[in-house]
Design an enzyme around this catalytic site. Structure first.
Site, PDB file in Angstrom:
ATOM      1  N   LEU A  60       0.795  -1.248  -0.009  1.00  0.00           N
ATOM      2  CA  LEU A  60      -0.170   0.126  -0.119  1.00  0.00           C
ATOM      3  C   LEU A  60       0.940   1.149  -0.097  1.00  0.00           C
ATOM      4  O   LEU A  60       0.449   2.340  -0.460  1.00  0.00           O
ATOM      5  CB  LEU A  60      -0.857  -0.062   1.264  1.00  0.00           C
ATOM      6  CG  LEU A  60      -1.961  -1.134   1.328  1.00  0.00           C
ATOM      7  CD1 LEU A  60      -2.821  -0.956   2.403  1.00  0.00           C
ATOM      8  CD2 LEU A  60      -2.633  -1.368   0.012  1.00  0.00           C
ATOM      9  N   GLY A  61       1.905   1.259   0.592  1.00  0.00           N
ATOM     10  CA  GLY A  61       3.113   2.461   0.725  1.00  0.00           C
ATOM     11  C   GLY A  61       3.893   2.315   1.448  1.00  0.00           C
ATOM     12  O   GLY A  61       3.810   1.288   2.169  1.00  0.00           O
ATOM     13  N   HIS A  62       4.942   3.066   1.223  1.00  0.00           N
ATOM     14  CA  HIS A  62       6.268   2.965   1.953  1.00  0.00           C
ATOM     15  C   HIS A  62       6.979   4.477   2.079  1.00  0.00           C
ATOM     16  O   HIS A  62       6.631   5.191   1.273  1.00  0.00           O
ATOM     17  CB  HIS A  62       7.296   1.990   1.393  1.00  0.00           C
ATOM     18  CG  HIS A  62       7.738   2.319   0.080  1.00  0.00           C
ATOM     19  ND1 HIS A  62       7.055   2.453  -0.877  1.00  0.00           N
ATOM     20  CD2 HIS A  62       8.984   3.029  -0.356  1.00  0.00           C
ATOM     21  CE1 HIS A  62       7.989   2.799  -2.086  1.00  0.00           C
ATOM     22  NE2 HIS A  62       8.915   2.982  -1.659  1.00  0.00           N
TER      23      HIS A  62
ATOM     24  N   TYR B 236      10.291   6.081   7.106  1.00  0.00           N
ATOM     25  CA  TYR B 236      10.194   5.363   8.423  1.00  0.00           C
ATOM     26  C   TYR B 236       9.256   4.047   8.348  1.00  0.00           C
ATOM     27  O   TYR B 236       8.593   3.722   9.469  1.00  0.00           O
ATOM     28  CB  TYR B 236       9.987   6.300   9.289  1.00  0.00           C
ATOM     29  CG  TYR B 236      11.102   7.259   9.738  1.00  0.00           C
ATOM     30  CD1 TYR B 236      12.202   6.882  10.691  1.00  0.00           C
ATOM     31  CD2 TYR B 236      11.224   8.601   9.002  1.00  0.00           C
ATOM     32  CE1 TYR B 236      13.436   7.504  10.887  1.00  0.00           C
ATOM     33  CE2 TYR B 236      12.239   9.263   9.257  1.00  0.00           C
ATOM     34  CZ  TYR B 236      13.433   8.636  10.051  1.00  0.00           C
ATOM     35  OH  TYR B 236      14.611   9.510  10.192  1.00  0.00           O
ATOM     36  N   GLY B 237       8.772   3.654   7.368  1.00  0.00           N
ATOM     37  CA  GLY B 237       7.580   2.707   7.449  1.00  0.00           C
ATOM     38  C   GLY B 237       7.132   2.015   6.033  1.00  0.00           C
ATOM     39  O   GLY B 237       7.415   2.602   4.943  1.00  0.00           O
ATOM     40  N   ILE B 238       6.510   1.001   6.135  1.00  0.00           N
ATOM     41  CA  ILE B 238       5.909   0.237   5.233  1.00  0.00           C
ATOM     42  C   ILE B 238       4.472  -0.270   5.659  1.00  0.00           C
ATOM     43  O   ILE B 238       4.402  -0.255   6.817  1.00  0.00           O
ATOM     44  CB  ILE B 238       6.608  -0.989   4.911  1.00  0.00           C
ATOM     45  CG1 ILE B 238       7.707  -0.575   4.377  1.00  0.00           C
ATOM     46  CG2 ILE B 238       5.821  -1.888   3.829  1.00  0.00           C
ATOM     47  CD1 ILE B 238       9.004  -2.125   4.195  1.00  0.00           C
ATOM     48  N   VAL B 239       3.635  -0.164   4.735  1.00  0.00           N
ATOM     49  CA  VAL B 239       2.085  -0.496   4.943  1.00  0.00           C
ATOM     50  C   VAL B 239       1.661  -1.516   3.860  1.00  0.00           C
ATOM     51  O   VAL B 239       2.027  -1.257   2.608  1.00  0.00           O
ATOM     52  CB  VAL B 239       0.955   0.822   5.017  1.00  0.00           C
ATOM     53  CG1 VAL B 239      -0.236   0.359   5.338  1.00  0.00           C
ATOM     54  CG2 VAL B 239       1.648   1.820   6.013  1.00  0.00           C
TER      55      VAL B 239
ATOM     56  N   ASP C 182      -3.498  17.493  14.777  1.00  0.00           N
ATOM     57  CA  ASP C 182      -3.128  17.402  13.222  1.00  0.00           C
ATOM     58  C   ASP C 182      -4.325  16.493  12.459  1.00  0.00           C
ATOM     59  O   ASP C 182      -4.293  15.613  11.684  1.00  0.00           O
ATOM     60  CB  ASP C 182      -2.045  16.160  13.335  1.00  0.00           C
ATOM     61  CG  ASP C 182      -1.398  16.094  12.026  1.00  0.00           C
ATOM     62  OD1 ASP C 182      -1.486  17.432  11.182  1.00  0.00           O
ATOM     63  OD2 ASP C 182      -0.564  15.289  11.587  1.00  0.00           O
TER      64      ASP C 182
END
Length: 509
Positions: A34-36, A39-42, A174
């Site tokens: 889904l995305g990267h 600082y992260g990967i989904v 936010d």
């Protein structure tokens, strides 16, 4: 993504996603990247355990929705590399657990933290959350036609979630379209609590509370732009107003290119503030800057949004006021005529317990914060693996304990205040034990009437959206420049939608 059979590591399957190790429970199968970001990967994943489905977020029963067996799994890397990243992760985990169960706030399924296969160090954390089709930013950007009822429903749900958050003395700080997750049934949930902070009615207790304020510029309240130090819950209401304006106009209302331009854009639409307001909400330097600008008349919302419902514009004007003291409260906004079609006291519940930031916000050592995160993960994993009845009992006990502590703290403050005012009467017994409601923080008020609900809204079509809602973690609508504030990737942007995950891994070690 590597489609080969994943090897097993610590009872988890090791997958290759974006050329990185993605280690998840073996009963989940990766479906889609889904995305990267930095600082992260989904990824989306399917829960593959026979006929069982992931329990529903509100009642623990198996959900019948299309995504009942699908989750979003988020891997956050380098979590212990910087104090600021560690603190935001800790904030996010604690608040996700505290607000877990409210229908308009993202809720966690499970957490996992395991050593890196290459280094053996603990520096990654996995969040298992409910998979939502998209976020509000993607819906607006897609150009899908939305009705006024959609606008009403979305804003009402945001306010229901925000009402619960504010009643716990928490400010989200936010709120923006990218942090509002939406599914095909038009259900909306607030996510991303990494920047949230506590709030006190006593201004002295809020000292330093707005440090590291790096929320997306386009949704910042003017008192933040004017360097005001006494912030209130009104900063979140301003953000909701910006979201409403974006729904009505199809684009952000205040699109400043930098810090100064953002303030200029606000003043161009709201006009030059009165001197009394300026002195109250601006620093000396900010006041001088505003005084140096040409006097500007307030723009007409009727001209800016000619097709909008007049009631929507009335609510918008009450939300987007320069003076935070005159800005509408979340409770009054819920009762506004624009939202009366959706108004239901059963949906507008308040939190019965105040969230405690003091227990961890004062911790600055990286090792100490790391241990706090490890403890949070362990406690949560143990909690969600208990039967649903046991979970409810534990949650009730914790809430009762916290309420008693807060009651005692208030009594002590009252006693000290009376001793200060009447020193000769210090021996007087003035402590009174108030009633003690045995309610959880998701208590629902008793309402006799069943309020009629409007007809179901048209479902969305998501084929023309570019990516999943999980991508909001790595998108930045207003790319900052220079040292003004940190890149969105460095903010982590935790928080997808989730639900109760009580029997997810009963025998998982």
């Amino acid at each position: 993504m590597d489609q080969q059979e994943a090897p097993i590591y610590y009872g988890r399957s090791v997958n290759k996603v974006y050329n990185q190790e993605f280690i998840i429970d073996s009963r989940f199968k990766i479906v889609k990247e889904l995305g990267h970001g930095a600082y992260g990967i989904v990824c989306s994943a399917k829960y593959d355990n026979g006929s069982k489905k992931v329990p529903d977020s509100n009642n623990g029963n198996a959900s019948s929705s299309a995504n009942a067996s699908f989750v979003a799994i988020k891997k956050i890397t380098n979590i212990f590399s910087k104090n600021i990243l560690c603190k935001r992760a800790l904030r996010e985990l604690k608040l996700l657990q505290f607000f877990r169960g409210h229908k308009n706030i993202t809720c966690l399924y499970d957490l996992d933290i395991i050593p890196n296969p290459m280094t053996g160090e603990f520096n990654e954390i996995y969040l298992y959350e409910e998979l939502m089709e998209c976020d509000m930013h993607q819906i607006i950007r897609s150009g899908q036609p939305l009705s006024d009822q959609h606008y009403q429903s979305f804003i009402y749900q945001v306010l229901c979630g925000l009402n619960f958050i504010h009643s716990a003395d928490v400010l989200h700080r936010d709120l923006k379209p990218g942090n509002l997750l939406v599914n095909a049934d038009c259900e909306l949930k607030i996510c991303d609590f990494g920047l949230a902070r506590g709030f006190s009615e006593n201004p002295d207790e809020n000292a330093g509370f707005m440090t590291e304020y790096v929320a997306t510029r386009w949704y910042r309240a003017p008192e933040i732009m004017l360097s005001f130090t006494n912030y209130t819950k009104a900063i979140d209401i301003w953000s909701v107003g910006c979201i409403l304006a974006e729904l009505l106009g199809g684009k952000p209302l205040f699109r400043g290119k930098d810090y100064v331009d953002q303030l200029n854009q606000i003043l161009m639409i709201l006009g030059t503030p009165p001197e009394s307001t300026l002195q109250r909400i601006g620093s000396h330097r900010a006041q001088n800057y505003v005084r140096s600008l040409p006097i500007t008349r307030k723009a007409s919302y009727e001209e800016l949004f000619p097709d909008a419902n007049p009631l929507a514009l009335d609510l918008l004007e009450r939300m987007l006021t320069l003076d935070p003291r005159e800005r509408i409260t979340v409770r009054d906004a819920l009762n506004h005529k624009y939202l009366e079609l959706w108004h239901d006291p059963k949906e507008e519940i308040e939190c019965q317990v105040k969230f405690d930031f003091k227990s961890f916000e004062t911790v600055d050592g990286l090792d100490e914060m790391k241990q706090l995160i490890m403890d949070e993960v362990q406690k949560f994993r143990e909690f969600v693996r208990k039967p649903i009845e046991e979970q409810q009992r534990i949650q009730m006990q914790l809430h009762m304990q916290k309420r008693e502590e807060q009651r005692q703290e208030e009594e002590e403050k009252e006693l000290l205040e009376q001793q200060r005012q009447f020193p000769a009467q210090e021996s007087m017994d003035i402590s009174q034990t108030p009633y003690n409601n045995l309610e959880t923080n998701i208590g629902t008020p008793q309402v006799e009437d069943d309020y009629p609900r409007p007809q179901e809204l048209d479902e969305f079509t998501f084929s023309n959206l570019e990516s999943s809602s999980s991508m909001n973690l790595f998108q930045d609508m207003a790319k900052p420049s220079g040292e003004e504030y940190i890149k969105l990737e460095e903010e982590l942007g935790f928080g997808l939608d989730g639900a109760m995950f009580n029997n997810y891994c009963n025998d998982h070690q």
